[in-house]
Design a protein around this motif. Structure first.
Motif, mmCIF file in Angstrom:
data_model
loop_
_atom_site.group_PDB
_atom_site.id
_atom_site.type_symbol
_atom_site.label_atom_id
_atom_site.label_comp_id
_atom_site.label_asym_id
_atom_site.label_seq_id
_atom_site.Cartn_x
_atom_site.Cartn_y
_atom_site.Cartn_z
ATOM 1 N N LYS A 286 50.188 52.683 42.631
ATOM 2 C CA LYS A 286 50.372 51.232 42.544
ATOM 3 C C LYS A 286 49.113 50.536 43.025
ATOM 4 C CE LYS A 286 52.393 50.880 47.185
ATOM 5 N NZ LYS A 286 52.078 52.275 47.530
ATOM 6 N N ALA A 287 48.923 49.326 42.561
ATOM 7 C CA ALA A 287 47.848 48.464 43.058
ATOM 8 C C ALA A 287 48.174 47.050 42.604
ATOM 9 C CB ALA A 287 46.485 48.904 42.534
ATOM 10 N N PHE A 288 48.382 46.173 43.561
ATOM 11 C CA PHE A 288 48.842 44.829 43.253
ATOM 12 C C PHE A 288 47.813 43.782 43.667
ATOM 13 C CE2 PHE A 288 52.849 47.182 43.481
ATOM 14 C CZ PHE A 288 53.473 46.735 42.323
ATOM 15 N N GLY A 289 47.659 42.757 42.824
ATOM 16 C CA GLY A 289 46.876 41.585 43.155
ATOM 17 C C GLY A 289 45.457 41.897 43.591
ATOM 18 N N PHE A 290 45.045 41.198 44.648
ATOM 19 C CA PHE A 290 43.683 41.365 45.142
ATOM 20 C C PHE A 290 43.460 42.771 45.694
ATOM 21 C CE2 PHE A 290 40.136 39.846 48.082
ATOM 22 C CZ PHE A 290 39.239 39.699 47.038
ATOM 23 N N GLY A 291 44.548 43.464 46.044
ATOM 24 C CA GLY A 291 44.420 44.845 46.496
ATOM 25 C C GLY A 291 43.849 45.755 45.431
ATOM 26 N N SER A 292 44.123 45.474 44.170
ATOM 27 C CA SER A 292 43.528 46.269 43.094
ATOM 28 C C SER A 292 42.084 45.847 42.847
ATOM 29 C CB SER A 292 44.347 46.126 41.807
ATOM 30 O OG SER A 292 44.298 44.805 41.301
ATOM 31 N N VAL A 293 41.807 44.559 42.987
ATOM 32 C CA VAL A 293 40.467 44.042 42.717
ATOM 33 C C VAL A 293 39.440 44.644 43.665
ATOM 34 C CG1 VAL A 293 39.052 41.944 42.712
ATOM 35 C CG2 VAL A 293 41.353 41.900 41.731
ATOM 36 N N VAL A 294 39.754 44.685 44.971
ATOM 37 C CA VAL A 294 38.777 45.200 45.936
ATOM 38 C C VAL A 294 38.556 46.698 45.774
ATOM 39 C CG1 VAL A 294 39.291 43.402 47.629
ATOM 40 C CG2 VAL A 294 40.515 45.579 47.755
ATOM 41 N N MET A 295 39.454 47.373 45.046
ATOM 42 C CA MET A 295 39.329 48.816 44.835
ATOM 43 C C MET A 295 38.713 49.147 43.478
ATOM 44 S SD MET A 295 40.258 50.278 47.622
ATOM 45 C CE MET A 295 40.472 51.985 47.100
ATOM 46 N N ALA A 296 37.915 48.228 42.954
ATOM 47 C CA ALA A 296 37.118 48.464 41.735
ATOM 48 C C ALA A 296 37.987 48.666 40.508
ATOM 49 C CB ALA A 296 36.178 49.662 41.923
ATOM 50 N N HIS A 297 39.130 47.961 40.451
ATOM 51 C CA HIS A 297 40.003 48.137 39.304
ATOM 52 C C HIS A 297 39.765 47.109 38.202
ATOM 53 C CE1 HIS A 297 43.722 47.520 36.918
ATOM 54 N NE2 HIS A 297 43.667 48.836 36.869
ATOM 55 N N ASN A 298 39.121 46.001 38.479
ATOM 56 C CA ASN A 298 38.921 45.003 37.431
ATOM 57 C C ASN A 298 38.345 45.642 36.181
ATOM 58 O OD1 ASN A 298 39.903 42.804 38.744
ATOM 59 N ND2 ASN A 298 37.939 41.754 38.986
ATOM 60 N N PRO A 299 38.897 45.337 35.006
ATOM 61 C CA PRO A 299 38.323 45.912 33.783
ATOM 62 C C PRO A 299 36.860 45.498 33.605
ATOM 63 C CG PRO A 299 40.460 44.906 33.352
ATOM 64 C CD PRO A 299 40.070 44.502 34.740
ATOM 65 N N PHE A 300 36.080 46.408 33.058
ATOM 66 C CA PHE A 300 34.676 46.129 32.734
ATOM 67 C C PHE A 300 33.883 45.690 33.960
ATOM 68 C CE2 PHE A 300 37.515 44.946 29.198
ATOM 69 C CZ PHE A 300 37.249 46.030 28.370
ATOM 70 N N ASP A 301 34.127 46.389 35.064
ATOM 71 C CA ASP A 301 33.436 46.118 36.329
ATOM 72 C C ASP A 301 32.334 47.155 36.549
ATOM 73 O OD1 ASP A 301 32.856 44.878 38.705
ATOM 74 O OD2 ASP A 301 34.494 45.762 39.835
ATOM 75 N N ARG A 302 31.708 47.561 35.456
ATOM 76 C CA ARG A 302 30.605 48.535 35.465
ATOM 77 C C ARG A 302 31.063 49.915 35.949
ATOM 78 N NH1 ARG A 302 27.880 43.849 37.458
ATOM 79 N NH2 ARG A 302 27.962 44.630 39.587
ATOM 80 N N GLN A 303 32.334 50.228 35.744
ATOM 81 C CA GLN A 303 32.786 51.573 36.076
ATOM 82 C C GLN A 303 32.252 52.579 35.040
ATOM 83 O OE1 GLN A 303 34.940 49.025 35.540
ATOM 84 N NE2 GLN A 303 36.570 48.956 37.070
ATOM 85 N N THR A 304 31.884 53.744 35.531
ATOM 86 C CA THR A 304 31.597 54.844 34.620
ATOM 87 C C THR A 304 32.894 55.316 33.967
ATOM 88 O OG1 THR A 304 29.678 55.581 35.890
ATOM 89 C CG2 THR A 304 30.727 57.226 34.483
#
Length: 376
Positions: A286-304
């Motif tokens: 699970k990952a909710f709200g800003f908790g997912s954002v700080v863990m590099a989950h935002n789409p197209f956030d330069r993840q390999t």
């Protein structure tokens, strides 16, 4: 410090002293050691060993370093007990003021604690073994007999399918990385997030992981501060960073707000967003709200690579708590809960995830992700 920058070599400081000598009045305006250390930051790894009582000017070498080790008998403070007594009237021992436990578990001014001087030096050697000698240098490679593909047959037994049940993320990390390679940084502070160094496929990596065994993995101020500092530091040296997300969001409540969760959560996100190193994200349950954002989950956030295990729950907030807050009807509440329980497949269809991974194949999927970096 200036020589370390010139020769591009790590700097190790060893501290034990009472601070500035009041009878020394000849310093004038000559360049100081703290200036040189501040200028050195980000150019080479900097380690500080506190091996006894360290106060005042000398102790400031610790916060200017990347990694601080204290021995169990050491202490560290801006001013020692006599100065505190004279200034405030407070009677306090060295241990109560800035002992190893205070610094490593409450203040966060030290990272790790070692039993004695020899152990502290050995810990510093191991830590430096995960870094290049200088920023931009080649990351170390490891060969310990466990760098190849391997199935994690028992991972489904470690991670409960019920996302309200805790598990210790250390058990996941130890299975995913190369055998016996995980080096945890600051284990006693901000325990809702685990950070550390390891090798995976023989390659040095950094790890940032929510720990559902502590406050369900909710990101509190101390955890955010720890993660922010760790991410900022690795940003200078090029380690790929793997984020394991399993949290109900950032911590709510008066204690978290008074501890500055908005400020430190925001700064953790800024550190993650600015990280130019390769990033791999894994949603565990699970990952909710800003908790997912700080863990590099935002789409197209330069993840390999962005991965998810099956059956995860994601949304702006959990339906169980968010529904009553939003005054949803019973039908709307049931629909929201069903949507959150539907898993990551809709998000994968929208390219939020690159793949949905069977837990037994998690290590192998991460190895495949790291192979994408071989040409970098």
């Amino acid at each position: 410090a200036e020589l370390a920058r010139q020769e591009r070599l790590p700097l190790v400081m060893m501290l034990e002293g009472a601070g500035h000598r009041l009878t020394d009045t000849e310093g004038g305006r000559a360049p100081g050691d703290l200036q040189a250390m501040a200028d050195l930051s980000g150019h080479v790894p900097m380690v500080c060993l506190v091996l006894g009582a360290s106060a005042g000017h000398g102790a400031l070498a610790a916060p200017l370093s990347d990694f601080v080790i204290m021995t169990e008998s050491a202490s560290m403070f801006t001013g020692g007990p006599p100065l505190v007594k004279a200034a405030t009237g407070e009677d306090v021992t060295k241990e109560e003021l800035g002992g190893a436990r205070i610094c490593a578990e409450i203040a966060g001014s030290a990272h790790n604690v070692a039993p004695d001087d020899d152990a502290a030096i050995a810990l510093a050697r191991r830590y430096l073994g995960y870094f290049p000698q200088y920023a931009g240098g080649p990351l170390p490679r490891f060969e310990n007999g466990d760098t190849g593909p391997r199935r994690l047959e028992d991972l489904v037994e470690i991670i409960p399918p019920d996302d309200r049940k805790p598990y210790d993320v250390h058990d996941v990390i130890d299975r995913v990385v190369d055998r016996n390679s995980f080096f945890e940084v600051q284990p006693g502070y901000g325990r809702a997030i685990v950070v550390g160094l390891a090798s995976l496929g023989g390659r040095a990596i950094g790890i940032v992981a929510n720990n559902p065994a502590r406050n369900a993995g909710a990101v509190d101020p101390e955890a955010a501060i720890k993660a922010m500092d760790f991410i900022d530091h690795l940003g200078h040296f090029g380690h790929p960073v793997i984020f394991f997300a399993d949290n109900p969001g950032v911590m709510a409540g008066t204690k978290a707000e008074r501890g500055g969760i908005l400020k430190w959560g925001g700064k953790m996100y800024r550190a993650e967003r600015r990280l130019a190193n390769p990033k791999i994200h894994v949603t565990m349950r699970k990952a909710f709200g800003f908790g997912s954002v700080v863990m590099a989950h935002n789409p197209f956030d330069r993840q390999t690579l962005s991965l998810s295990l099956p059956g995860v729950k994601m949304a702006a907030m959990p339906a169980s708590s968010g529904g009553p807050t939003a005054k949803l009807s019973a039908e709307e509440q049931a629909r929201a809960e069903a949507e959150q329980a539907s898993g990551p497949y809709k998000m994968a269809d929208r390219l939020v995830y690159d793949d949905i991974v069977d837990p037994v194949e998690l290590r192998n999927a991460l190895l495949d992700g790291l192979r994408l970096l071989e040409s970098r």
